[in-house]
Enzyme design. Sequence first.
Site, PDB file in Angstrom:
ATOM      1  N   ASP A  19       3.660 -11.374   4.150  1.00  7.99           N
ATOM      2  CA  ASP A  19       4.478 -10.849   5.258  1.00  7.99           C
ATOM      3  C   ASP A  19       3.881  -9.528   5.747  1.00  7.99           C
ATOM      4  O   ASP A  19       4.465  -8.465   5.537  1.00  7.99           O
ATOM      5  CB  ASP A  19       5.935 -10.655   4.783  1.00  7.99           C
ATOM      6  CG  ASP A  19       6.839 -10.211   5.917  1.00  7.99           C
ATOM      7  OD1 ASP A  19       6.516 -10.497   7.089  1.00  7.99           O
ATOM      8  OD2 ASP A  19       7.873  -9.566   5.639  1.00  7.99           O
ATOM      9  N   CYS A  57       4.451 -11.099  12.581  1.00  9.73           N
ATOM     10  CA  CYS A  57       5.454 -10.466  13.450  1.00  9.73           C
ATOM     11  C   CYS A  57       4.753  -9.840  14.653  1.00  9.73           C
ATOM     12  O   CYS A  57       5.258  -8.918  15.267  1.00  9.73           O
ATOM     13  CB  CYS A  57       6.256  -9.425  12.676  1.00  9.73           C
ATOM     14  SG  CYS A  57       5.255  -8.107  11.993  1.00  9.73           S
ATOM     15  N   SER A  61       0.820  -1.213   0.000  1.00 10.34           N
ATOM     16  CA  SER A  61       0.000   0.000   0.000  1.00 10.34           C
ATOM     17  C   SER A  61       0.853   1.262   0.000  1.00 10.34           C
ATOM     18  O   SER A  61       0.327   2.367  -0.098  1.00 10.34           O
ATOM     19  CB  SER A  61      -0.934   0.001   1.212  1.00 10.34           C
ATOM     20  OG  SER A  61      -0.166  -0.121   2.386  1.00 10.34           O
TER      21      SER A  61
HETATM   22  N1  SAH Z   1       8.397  -8.375   3.299  1.00  6.32           N
HETATM   23  C1  SAH Z   1       8.975  -7.068   3.459  1.00  6.32           C
HETATM   24  C2  SAH Z   1       8.560  -6.399   4.736  1.00  6.32           C
HETATM   25  C3  SAH Z   1       7.064  -6.207   4.876  1.00  6.32           C
HETATM   26  S1  SAH Z   1       6.637  -5.012   6.085  1.00  6.32           S
HETATM   27  C4  SAH Z   1      10.483  -7.168   3.318  1.00  6.32           C
HETATM   28  O1  SAH Z   1      11.035  -8.289   3.228  1.00  6.32           O
HETATM   29  O2  SAH Z   1      11.155  -6.143   3.295  1.00  6.32           O
HETATM   30  C5  SAH Z   1       4.930  -4.807   5.829  1.00  6.32           C
HETATM   31  C6  SAH Z   1       4.530  -4.006   4.592  1.00  6.32           C
HETATM   32  O3  SAH Z   1       3.105  -4.028   4.519  1.00  6.32           O
HETATM   33  C7  SAH Z   1       4.895  -2.544   4.569  1.00  6.32           C
HETATM   34  O4  SAH Z   1       5.637  -2.269   3.405  1.00  6.32           O
HETATM   35  C8  SAH Z   1       3.570  -1.772   4.519  1.00  6.32           C
HETATM   36  O5  SAH Z   1       3.606  -0.634   3.676  1.00  6.32           O
HETATM   37  C9  SAH Z   1       2.640  -2.805   3.954  1.00  6.32           C
HETATM   38  N2  SAH Z   1       1.218  -2.715   4.290  1.00  6.32           N
HETATM   39  C10 SAH Z   1       0.630  -2.491   5.478  1.00  6.32           C
HETATM   40  N3  SAH Z   1      -0.692  -2.635   5.413  1.00  6.32           N
HETATM   41  C11 SAH Z   1      -0.975  -2.970   4.130  1.00  6.32           C
HETATM   42  C12 SAH Z   1      -2.165  -3.286   3.422  1.00  6.32           C
HETATM   43  N4  SAH Z   1      -3.346  -3.308   4.036  1.00  6.32           N
HETATM   44  N5  SAH Z   1      -2.083  -3.594   2.109  1.00  6.32           N
HETATM   45  C13 SAH Z   1      -0.889  -3.589   1.472  1.00  6.32           C
HETATM   46  N6  SAH Z   1       0.280  -3.327   2.104  1.00  6.32           N
HETATM   47  C14 SAH Z   1       0.235  -3.021   3.404  1.00  6.32           C
END
Ligand code: SAH
Length: 445
Positions: free
Chosen positions: A349, A389, A300
Amino acid sequence: MSQTKPRSPSTPHRQSQGGKDFRKRVQRSKDQPDKPAPQPASTPRTGNVSAKPCLNLKSGREKSLQRRHPWVFSGAVECIDGAPRSGDTLPVRDAAGNFLAWAAYNADSQITARVWSWSEKDVIDEAFFRYRIADAIKARRTLSLDRDSNGLRLIHGESDGLPGLIVDKYGDVLVMQLGSAGPEHWRDTLADILQELCSPVCIYERSDSDGRELEGLPKRCGVLRGVLPEKVEVTEHGIRFAVDVAAGQKTGFYLDQRDNRALTGTLAAGLDVLNCFCYTGGFSLYALRGGAKSVLSIDSSQEALQLAQRNVVLNGFDASRAEWQCADVFEALRKLRDQNRKFDLIVLDPPKFAPTAAFAEKASRAYKDINLLGFKLLRPGGLLFTYSCSGGISDDLFQKIIAGAALDAGVDAKIVKKLHAAADHPVLLSFPEGAYLKGLVLRVS
Ligand code: SAH
């Protein structure tokens, strides 16, 4: 004395900024009233003001400290002698006056004190912090953790004997995050020691975690030492990632997933991959290098996606195999289902849906939702890499949620591997809260 029931605090290791979308979503759902907002900590009762500062526990409340859990909750405190200020080091004593620990005091937190040392002989001073920091650095060197990456977590709070302190290293830049009153008090000393031991070109402060509010601390970011280079980059298992130290999420990068990303990369050859919550493209870049046929990545955050695409270019990977979508994963997965899209490998994730146990119920529904949809989008024989997490979701509960999701999706799935944070995020045995990241690799038949 009236005490509010201690609210279990958020584990400090992976922030939930990314979860804001989720919070909005769950707040909009009116089927369940929201839990009350966290109450400010009740000020601990004053004891003998003219005595030397000391934290006295209620009778029978010394047990968790005796098991070396490093937090003293406000409900366990009988009274505070003297007139200490937040951040000061106090001896913690049981009801009979026996010494238990030296701890950093915080009158404004539900965690009234966090333990620095269990030894009465210790003096909590600059030499003490130099020893602890040097030991944390040595541990990483001994484990050869810098072999795989020049991006490392150097100090992992409680599990490195430094409650509330996170230090991440990105090449020759250090990012320091102070999550509680103890390290806040020692901020300059800590920065001086890090400068002396690591000689970074910059120490940048990212003290803007959500947890600081619960500690009564204002958010603060900026350069502490040196100059922040225009470009900060890490090379992880041979893949280059640009890191936005000043404005990125957390301290700029999710170091904890390093080894899990590498595992995904080794399995991606020839597969159609879906990476949900991709941030700056971590799992996607590994999948591309691993020879994935296609990689669809969803997040997002527009800023994160821009950086992800820059990272593809930085590594000279074939951008035509990568598709990026700026969307809410909850909605995007439904669209993919309606379009009858299928994948061979899916990564989920998400951010921290349940920072504390109080969020567990709503978070469980959210985890089940995305995992159910994930299962439905997998081809037979496909792999789901699913993570939580959330400190508020235990290993057992997470596995149960995933089992429920598979059942409702009508698929048979088996766990082929359990995953955790990388070794630069150690878990102190007496502090199970440190094991916040849990992952399951599932194969559907
Ligand atoms: N897998 C990544 C880390 C993910 S952190 C890595 O290895 O670097 C979680 C991510 O989820 C963030 O980038 C955040 O912007 C996104 N996020 C949070 N809520 C969301 C939603 N409802 N839909 C899409 N992305 C989302």
